[in-house]
Design an enzyme around this catalytic site. Sequence first.
Site, PDB file in Angstrom:
ATOM      1  N   LYS A  53       0.541  -0.940   0.051  1.00  0.00           N
ATOM      2  CA  LYS A  53       0.017  -0.144  -0.024  1.00  0.00           C
ATOM      3  C   LYS A  53       0.987   1.200  -0.170  1.00  0.00           C
ATOM      4  O   LYS A  53       0.549   2.155  -0.724  1.00  0.00           O
ATOM      5  CB  LYS A  53      -0.865   0.131   1.258  1.00  0.00           C
ATOM      6  CG  LYS A  53      -2.007  -1.007   1.117  1.00  0.00           C
ATOM      7  CD  LYS A  53      -2.686  -1.193   2.269  1.00  0.00           C
ATOM      8  CE  LYS A  53      -3.722  -2.631   2.182  1.00  0.00           C
ATOM      9  NZ  LYS A  53      -4.400  -2.794   3.505  1.00  0.00           N
ATOM     10  N   GLN A  97      -4.404  -1.614   9.789  1.00  0.00           N
ATOM     11  CA  GLN A  97      -4.047  -3.058   9.107  1.00  0.00           C
ATOM     12  C   GLN A  97      -4.642  -4.148   9.878  1.00  0.00           C
ATOM     13  O   GLN A  97      -4.274  -4.061  11.263  1.00  0.00           O
ATOM     14  CB  GLN A  97      -2.499  -3.121   8.798  1.00  0.00           C
ATOM     15  CG  GLN A  97      -2.304  -4.409   8.196  1.00  0.00           C
ATOM     16  CD  GLN A  97      -2.876  -4.509   6.778  1.00  0.00           C
ATOM     17  OE1 GLN A  97      -2.800  -3.496   5.959  1.00  0.00           O
ATOM     18  NE2 GLN A  97      -3.408  -5.573   6.533  1.00  0.00           N
ATOM     19  N   ASP A 120     -10.918   2.460   4.337  1.00  0.00           N
ATOM     20  CA  ASP A 120     -11.194   1.028   4.148  1.00  0.00           C
ATOM     21  C   ASP A 120     -12.720   0.971   4.035  1.00  0.00           C
ATOM     22  O   ASP A 120     -13.212  -0.245   3.708  1.00  0.00           O
ATOM     23  CB  ASP A 120     -10.712   0.265   5.328  1.00  0.00           C
ATOM     24  CG  ASP A 120      -9.376  -0.228   5.087  1.00  0.00           C
ATOM     25  OD1 ASP A 120      -9.187  -0.497   3.857  1.00  0.00           O
ATOM     26  OD2 ASP A 120      -8.633  -0.611   6.227  1.00  0.00           O
TER      27      ASP A 120
END
Length: 283
Positions: A53, A97, A120
Amino acid sequence: MGAVIIDGAAMARQVLNEQKAAAGKLALRGCVPGLAVVLVGDDPASAVYVRSKERACREAGVQTFDTRLQAATTTVDLLQKIDELNGDSRVHGILVQLPLPEHIDAVTVLQRIDPAKDVDGFTWRSLGALLDGHALLTPCTPSGCMLMLERTGVPVAGRHAVVIGRSSIVGKPAALMLLERNATVTICHSRTPELAAVTSEADILICAAGKPRMVTAEMVKPGAAVIDVGINRLPDGRLCGDVDYDAVIGKAGWITPVPGGVGPMTVAMVIANVIAAAGAAAR
Ligand code: NAP
């Protein structure tokens, strides 16, 4: 005739180039898009995802703010960190994460993220907006699946779409996005009887069960679009999806490979969400 292979890696590069151009325009207006990536502990797989990412951020002109925290970090410490990032105007997206260490209350932590920075798309505000047809930032993996269908020209409206899996990060939002695009949607899960009878009716089959090669050729309708979200590690160390790719490729109309399919698109959609969040903040 074999299926058209949907090259997720190539499409992700294209999306990243588009996002780089958008980031450049924002930078000219004095807004450099920024993403904070929060990694707790030292899970090697999570570290690999975070690096990919961050690499994509660099490619697209997105500034990154690394937050690496020890595995012993408490829920309270992490909430404090999220509050800091929520208040930092250089940060337009916050990504925690997963998985978090077991002692951390992951639900409380994720729900603390400002929905405007929820790249997200996991907060209840973001998911609720998607449910109500007023999507804000949307979960990246299903968004990537939808973009793959769209850019490949797979018809969605009026078609029967079957989603295997009902997680809040893939299966359920994928089903909502397909519904929003006017597909007739069926969601399957581990208690679905006669799974093959359901999947073999699907014009579009999205597989997100996390079971190596569980979708066999017999379960696929001839000419269907098969999107394989699964990432599974085989005993010999290789990666494979939820679809028996070598068998299904001869029957499907379109298919995504693993690796090189949904995975790179997910990363590209994270970047797209950061740029969208930065654009909204700059307005
Ligand atoms: P998850 O939370 O474990 O959910 C799996 C879902 O599949 C559950 O709803 C489960 O049903 C269902 N399922 C399991 N076995 C099944 C079976 N035999 N028949 C029918 N349904 C079955 O997983 P997830 O987070 O959604 O992820 C799914 C897969 O996608 C994993 O391999 C994950 O690594 C991968 N993934 C890939 C990306 C990417 O970027 N490519 C991103 C996210 C996830 P129940 O609800 O009844 O248990």
